[in-house]
Motif scaffolding. Structure first.
Motif, PDB file in Angstrom:
ATOM      1  N   GLY A  44       0.788  -1.230   0.000  1.00  0.00           N
ATOM      2  CA  GLY A  44       0.000   0.000   0.000  1.00  0.00           C
ATOM      3  C   GLY A  44       0.821   1.280   0.000  1.00  0.00           C
ATOM      4  O   GLY A  44       0.279   2.379  -0.156  1.00  0.00           O
ATOM      5  N   ARG A  45       2.140   1.151   0.171  1.00  0.00           N
ATOM      6  CA  ARG A  45       3.017   2.325   0.267  1.00  0.00           C
ATOM      7  C   ARG A  45       4.000   2.430  -0.901  1.00  0.00           C
ATOM      8  O   ARG A  45       4.826   3.330  -0.928  1.00  0.00           O
ATOM      9  CB  ARG A  45       3.810   2.267   1.593  1.00  0.00           C
ATOM     10  CG  ARG A  45       2.980   2.199   2.871  1.00  0.00           C
ATOM     11  CD  ARG A  45       2.263   3.491   3.202  1.00  0.00           C
ATOM     12  NE  ARG A  45       3.123   4.653   3.255  1.00  0.00           N
ATOM     13  CZ  ARG A  45       3.839   5.039   4.317  1.00  0.00           C
ATOM     14  NH1 ARG A  45       3.795   4.329   5.445  1.00  0.00           N
ATOM     15  NH2 ARG A  45       4.582   6.126   4.271  1.00  0.00           N
ATOM     16  N   GLN A  46       3.938   1.496  -1.830  1.00  0.00           N
ATOM     17  CA  GLN A  46       4.884   1.512  -2.944  1.00  0.00           C
ATOM     18  C   GLN A  46       4.638   2.726  -3.833  1.00  0.00           C
ATOM     19  O   GLN A  46       3.512   3.176  -3.993  1.00  0.00           O
ATOM     20  CB  GLN A  46       4.792   0.199  -3.728  1.00  0.00           C
ATOM     21  CG  GLN A  46       5.315  -0.971  -2.907  1.00  0.00           C
ATOM     22  CD  GLN A  46       5.112  -2.328  -3.541  1.00  0.00           C
ATOM     23  OE1 GLN A  46       4.689  -2.437  -4.682  1.00  0.00           O
ATOM     24  NE2 GLN A  46       5.424  -3.380  -2.787  1.00  0.00           N
ATOM     25  N   GLY A  47       5.722   3.250  -4.380  1.00  0.00           N
ATOM     26  CA  GLY A  47       5.617   4.420  -5.247  1.00  0.00           C
ATOM     27  C   GLY A  47       5.732   5.744  -4.509  1.00  0.00           C
ATOM     28  O   GLY A  47       5.640   6.808  -5.113  1.00  0.00           O
ATOM     29  N   GLU A  48       5.947   5.711  -3.182  1.00  0.00           N
ATOM     30  CA  GLU A  48       6.049   6.937  -2.386  1.00  0.00           C
ATOM     31  C   GLU A  48       7.498   7.386  -2.172  1.00  0.00           C
ATOM     32  O   GLU A  48       7.739   8.390  -1.508  1.00  0.00           O
ATOM     33  CB  GLU A  48       5.393   6.731  -1.007  1.00  0.00           C
ATOM     34  CG  GLU A  48       3.905   6.486  -1.050  1.00  0.00           C
ATOM     35  CD  GLU A  48       3.319   6.265   0.344  1.00  0.00           C
ATOM     36  OE1 GLU A  48       3.941   6.674   1.344  1.00  0.00           O
ATOM     37  OE2 GLU A  48       2.229   5.661   0.421  1.00  0.00           O
ATOM     38  N   GLY A  49       8.453   6.615  -2.682  1.00  0.00           N
ATOM     39  CA  GLY A  49       9.857   6.970  -2.486  1.00  0.00           C
ATOM     40  C   GLY A  49      10.477   6.402  -1.221  1.00  0.00           C
ATOM     41  O   GLY A  49      11.598   6.776  -0.851  1.00  0.00           O
ATOM     42  N   LEU A  50       9.765   5.503  -0.538  1.00  0.00           N
ATOM     43  CA  LEU A  50      10.282   4.950   0.717  1.00  0.00           C
ATOM     44  C   LEU A  50      11.550   4.128   0.488  1.00  0.00           C
ATOM     45  O   LEU A  50      12.495   4.197   1.281  1.00  0.00           O
ATOM     46  CB  LEU A  50       9.225   4.072   1.395  1.00  0.00           C
ATOM     47  CG  LEU A  50       7.916   4.752   1.810  1.00  0.00           C
ATOM     48  CD1 LEU A  50       6.975   3.735   2.431  1.00  0.00           C
ATOM     49  CD2 LEU A  50       8.171   5.895   2.761  1.00  0.00           C
ATOM     50  N   GLY A  51      11.569   3.348  -0.598  1.00  0.00           N
ATOM     51  CA  GLY A  51      12.744   2.531  -0.886  1.00  0.00           C
ATOM     52  C   GLY A  51      13.984   3.387  -1.098  1.00  0.00           C
ATOM     53  O   GLY A  51      15.062   3.089  -0.581  1.00  0.00           O
TER      54      GLY A  51
END
Length: 197
Positions: A130-137
């Motif tokens: 649900g958090r992918q694509g937010e720049g967390l990685g």
């Protein structure tokens, strides 16, 4: 964005394994290793748990304080690795003893892993679906990559999808030129990042 990061310890082991399971459940490589979705749901977490155990014992896990992301790192010395052959066999034994693909994926990636220079190895990085694509990685990797640049240390990984390959390229990794071809399955892209001056 400021991602609060801490180093995971043994008490986080199961939570990190669950995060990896959720993040990689539909990954092309995981789908190849475990083609049947029901079977994958049953054993995938155990399979990825071996990575968590290795990183806790021999490396480090950078873990978002909110549990949304984790990066598993190993510092690999120059020269032929010792004990590397044991990990693929352990993954098969722990997760799915009758499934040779559990072991084969580790053997094929191990065969192309560079050995000439000490480097940081990004074993796995996971972001909650649900958090992918937010720049967390990217935020999670930044401290290690900055340290690599300061210390003049390269970094290495295997991208398991075209999408992740593109992300890593933006962060300075380059495809080594020799893809890992899983038999009748997807490609994996070994990638090397030279330290930036």
């Amino acid at each position: 964005m400021v991602l609060e990061i801490r180093q995971a310890d043994q008490s986080d082991r199961d939570a990190v394994a669950r995060l990896l399971d959720e993040a990689f459940r539909d990954d092309p490589v995981s789908s190849w290793v475990f083609p049947d979705p029901e079977h994958r749901a049953a054993v995938h977490g155990r399979f990825l748990g071996v990575f968590v155990d290795v990183a806790l014992a021999e490396g480090r896990i950078d873990y978002a304080v909110d549990g949304s992301a984790a990066a598993l790192w190993l510092r690999i010395p120059a020269g032929e690795p010792e004990g590397e052959d044991e990990i693929p066999a352990k993954m098969r034994a722990v997760a799915d003893p009758d499934n040779e693909r559990c072991e084969l994926v580790g053997r094929l990636t191990g065969a192309v892993h560079p050995t000439s220079e000490e480097h940081e190895y990004l074993l796995m990085i996971a972001v909650a679906p649900g958090r992918q694509g937010e720049g967390l990685g990217t935020e999670l990797m930044r401290p290690v990559l900055e340290r690599c640049d300061r210390e003049g240390l390269p970094a290495y990984l295997e991208a398991s999808s075209e999408r992740s390959k593109g992300l890593y390229e933006r962060l300075g990794w380059e495809f080594t030129g020799e893809a890992v071809r899983l038999p009748e399955g997807p490609l994996m892209w070994p990638m090397w990042r030279k330290p930036r001056g």
